[in-house]
Design an enzyme around this catalytic site. Structure first.
Site: not given
Ligand code: PA5
Length: 468
Positions: A322, A343, A458
């Site tokens: 990310e 394996h 999303k």
């Molecule tokens: O790194 C990030 O910001 C994302 O992976 C969020 O942690 C994830 O989408 C969850 O988001 P939220 O905490 O708003 O539910």
């Protein structure tokens, strides 16, 4: 400053076609300086240039800040409140359902797997040291998993009220609007309200939200007046939030030493600030990964030796993907657990494309007593030749044998060595990789913060479900 976490890339560096860690010193120092200047800018509240938005540099000093606050006022500090809430939940319930996804889930899971008994949930309450069982949900859209958990949780006033039946839920979402977590929370609320009674004081103590300053979960929290709730500060992004209440509250519920965890992180930050290239695990790891990526190693394998670090590896998969998987750049992280995956994936690592840098995560001591190979009167399986050796001896041989095999065909490996899996070393580990990810972003000109690429799915999902 000595560290219980050491990075040794010598085997990989001996295979470099061109370039060296030293040749990158200037660029690495510049990336460190930029990372630290970002912290100063962030903390000063000054105007952030558009090119740097978002600037979620708050995670870097946060462990130290929490420890300092605690030292100044133990019970009034956020850390003190986390510890008190965790103690209350441990005394009040025998299961905690942890809801969250991505950065609001993977750190807690990593801490649970690294530092708790591998069969924690199956132990008696006494053997668990009165620590509740934990169940993770809200981290997927999975009817059968949700249904199975809901089927186990008492959900009406007629259900048994013994301590071993009682449960609580911690719901973690920074935005407060993530579909997977919100859906699971709605279902858990229905169930837990049925058990303790909607609007009851007892219910208010059994739901603990961890969320940002604004959003739907914040509104629910305010309206329902839950007894305990914790903030996720602005300026600390989801995948960088393991040292906020996001990771600390679950860890404290599990009875882990969260001060040692934070101390490990703060120690790693100090080392990052001061140590030169060649002695700085953050800069050295970043530099080695960068050098090999430039020579075609676009896949970054974290090879964990032992089951307990798999979730920590998956946490890193998210962090790297990310943070740097932007603008058609960024290495691809893959976590493997060895010897298990020798394996399944081992063949490819030995003879497949030359597109991988392997970082072994090696723990130099066991947490549990050594298991020794017994001698049998009848040696049908032929293992008497190993009688008296420990399982750790077998693992060490496998690590050495595997790395020799890779070196034999010029496959690069580096080692991240941990003296032991403790709260302190795990604190160092997580902070090292978060810092390295940010430094690498600065090195290759990618903003490591934010994840604009996850919005498309999303939006589509909500449109298809019928929401504008
Ligand atoms: O790194 C990030 O910001 C994302 O992976 C969020 O942690 C994830 O989408 C969850 O988001 P939220 O905490 O708003 O539910």
């Amino acid at each position: 400053m000595s560290s219980a976490l050491r990075y040794d890339p010598s085997a990989a560096l001996s295979l470099l076609d061109s370039g060296s860690l030293e040749s990158l010193t200037e660029k690495l120092n510049a990336a460190r300086a930029e990372t630290l200047a970002d912290v100063d800018l962030f903390e000063s509240g000054g105007k952030v240039p558009a090119v740097k938005e978002p600037l979620d540099a708050g995670f870097i000093n946060f462990p130290r800040q929490l420890l300092d606050e605690y030292e100044a006022d133990a019970s009034g500090s956020q850390l003190g409140r986390i510890i008190a809430t965790a103690e209350r939940l441990r005394a009040d319930v025998d299961r905690v359902v942890l809801l969250g996804i991505g950065g609001s889930y993977m750190g807690a899971r990593a801490l649970f797997e690294a530092l708790c008994h591998p069969y924690h949930n199956e132990l008696s309450r006494a053997a668990r040291n009165e620590v509740p069982r934990v169940s993770f949900e809200g981290n997927n859209v999975d009817n059968d998993a949700l249904s199975a958990l809901l089927g186990m949780l008492p959900n009406s006033p007629d259900c048994p009220r013994e301590l071993t039946d009682r449960w609580a839920t911690v719901v973690i979402s920074k935005s407060g609007g993530t579909l997977e977590t919100a859906l699971a929370f709605r279902l858990m609320r229905q169930s837990i309200e049925g058990y303790y009674g909607a609007g009851s004081d007892e219910l208010r103590r059994m739901i603990v939200p961890v969320t940002g300053e604004v959003g739907k979960l914040r509104s629910i929290t305010d309206e329902q007046k839950y007894a305990s709730h914790f903030p996720i500060p602005d300026g600390i992004g989801g995948r960088f939030s393991i040292f906020t209440a996001v990771g600390l509250l679950p860890a404290a519920i599990l009875g882990l030493d969260i001060k040692a965890l934070l101390q490990g992180a703060a120690d790693m930050t100090d080392l990052f600030r001061t140590a030169p290239v060649g002695k700085n695990p953050v800069l050295d790891y970043t530099g080695v990964c960068h050098l090999f990526e430039n020579q075609g190693a676009k896949i970054r394998l974290l090879s964990t030796w032992g089951k307990k670090l798999e979730a920590a590896g998956l946490w890193y998969d998210q962090l790297l993907s990310e943070s740097l998987g932007k603008e058609e750049k960024g290495a691809t992280p893959i976590t493997v657990v060895n010897t298990r995956d020798l394996h399944s994936r081992g063949q490819q690592h030995q003879e497949g494309r030359r597109d991988k840098l392997i970082t072994n995560v090696i723990v130099e001591s066991t947490s549990a007593p050594d298991v020794t190979v017994p001698r049998f009167a009848s040696d049908q399986d032929g293992l008497n030749k190993y009688a008296g050796k420990t399982v750790s001896d077998v693992l060490s041989a496998a690590i050495q044998g595997t790395n020799e095999a890779y070196a034999g065909v010029n496959r690069p490996t580096a080692n991240l060595l941990m003296l032991a899996v403790t709260e302190h070393t795990m604190g160092q580990f997580f902070q090292m990789l978060m810092l390295a990810t940010v430094v690498e972003g600065r090195l290759i000109g990618i903003n490591p913060y934010g994840q604009p690429g996850v919005e498309a799915y999303k939006q589509n999902t909500m449109r298809i479900l019928g929401e504008d």
